[in-house]
Enzyme design. Sequence first.
Site, PDB file in Angstrom:
ATOM      1  N   LYS A 171      32.678  -4.456 -33.782  1.00 44.03           N
ATOM      2  CA  LYS A 171      34.152  -4.685 -34.604  1.00 44.03           C
ATOM      3  C   LYS A 171      34.296  -4.498 -36.060  1.00 44.03           C
ATOM      4  O   LYS A 171      35.075  -3.698 -36.449  1.00 44.03           O
ATOM      5  CB  LYS A 171      34.578  -6.132 -34.402  1.00 44.03           C
ATOM      6  CG  LYS A 171      35.862  -6.565 -35.172  1.00 44.03           C
ATOM      7  CD  LYS A 171      37.018  -5.732 -34.625  1.00 44.03           C
ATOM      8  CE  LYS A 171      38.435  -6.030 -35.444  1.00 44.03           C
ATOM      9  NZ  LYS A 171      39.080  -7.216 -35.148  1.00 44.03           N
ATOM     10  N   LYS A 239      38.994  -8.563 -46.032  1.00 39.33           N
ATOM     11  CA  LYS A 239      37.723  -9.373 -45.417  1.00 39.33           C
ATOM     12  C   LYS A 239      36.785  -8.798 -44.612  1.00 39.33           C
ATOM     13  O   LYS A 239      35.704  -8.776 -44.544  1.00 39.33           O
ATOM     14  CB  LYS A 239      38.673 -10.831 -44.890  1.00 39.33           C
ATOM     15  CG  LYS A 239      37.310 -11.637 -44.413  1.00 39.33           C
ATOM     16  CD  LYS A 239      37.220 -11.647 -42.753  1.00 39.33           C
ATOM     17  CE  LYS A 239      38.335 -11.707 -42.053  1.00 39.33           C
ATOM     18  NZ  LYS A 239      38.068 -11.720 -40.535  1.00 39.33           N
TER      19      LYS A 239
END
Length: 292
Positions: A171, A239
């Site tokens: 990811k 983030k």
Amino acid sequence: MTKVGFIGLGIMGGPMAANLVAAGYEVAGYNRSQPKVDKLIAEGGKGARSVAEAVDDADVIVTMLPDSPDVESVVLGDDGVLAHAREGALLIDCSTIRPDVSRQVAEVAAKQHVQALDAPVSGGEKGAIDGALSIMVGGEADAFAAAGGVLDAVGKTVVHVGPAGSGQTVKAANQLIVAGNIGLVAEALGFLEAHGVDTDSAFQVLGGGLAGSKVLDAKNAGMRARQFQPGFRIELHHKDLGIVQSAARDAGVSTPLGSLVSQLMAAAVAQGDGSLDHSGLFRQIARLNGTE
């Protein structure tokens, strides 16, 4: 009927939980804000007043939380998921977090006889609504097999990529590629506009060649119209790029382009654009050109 406890009913989690209800699962959802729970109830699910109530008798527990500290608190905390999950339950964490935290979750879960998978998703809000997410799954093969029905109800491309933490690593690579693509599409738009080219026709032909990508197809119209309704917010992508940078340092890997786009995302957040869709990175690049 398989009972699913779903923790985190936000932009991604809410539609995913609804798709599980539609697939025939008995879903009890918990969220810190009650309106999200009420929405799930209206869609046929059940509401839970606490993490404990959501997971106590669940066969499968799905978490979709914002960041690593949230997973550490909600899953590993004294009154968290693993404190209440029954032996033999399956925990699927769909949050996007640091790979080392996913490995920690898997280790603690195994000691409590709970199978754990890290299963972050890609596809944005539309993919979540359509049940067409791409899901990269880390963990034991038998746990992945057991999770098949649940994951297939929310995803279109579901792939086991390796042991615990591998899903998060893949990811992170996904977010690196997407951020780089967004940045280059934004630069290309500024370049085309500066030359007075019709950007509609330009992106049409670019999309049909080697420059074409899902990012270009999905994001160019919003950039051209300066409409950045969030499907995935800049602050969340910022983030995620922090996760990329941290994991890259751990592995001794250089990501020069990733570092640059990470700084652009950070600047966008600092200048108040964090709540925009990540295609709103165009605004930051335009500022550098003095056109925004």
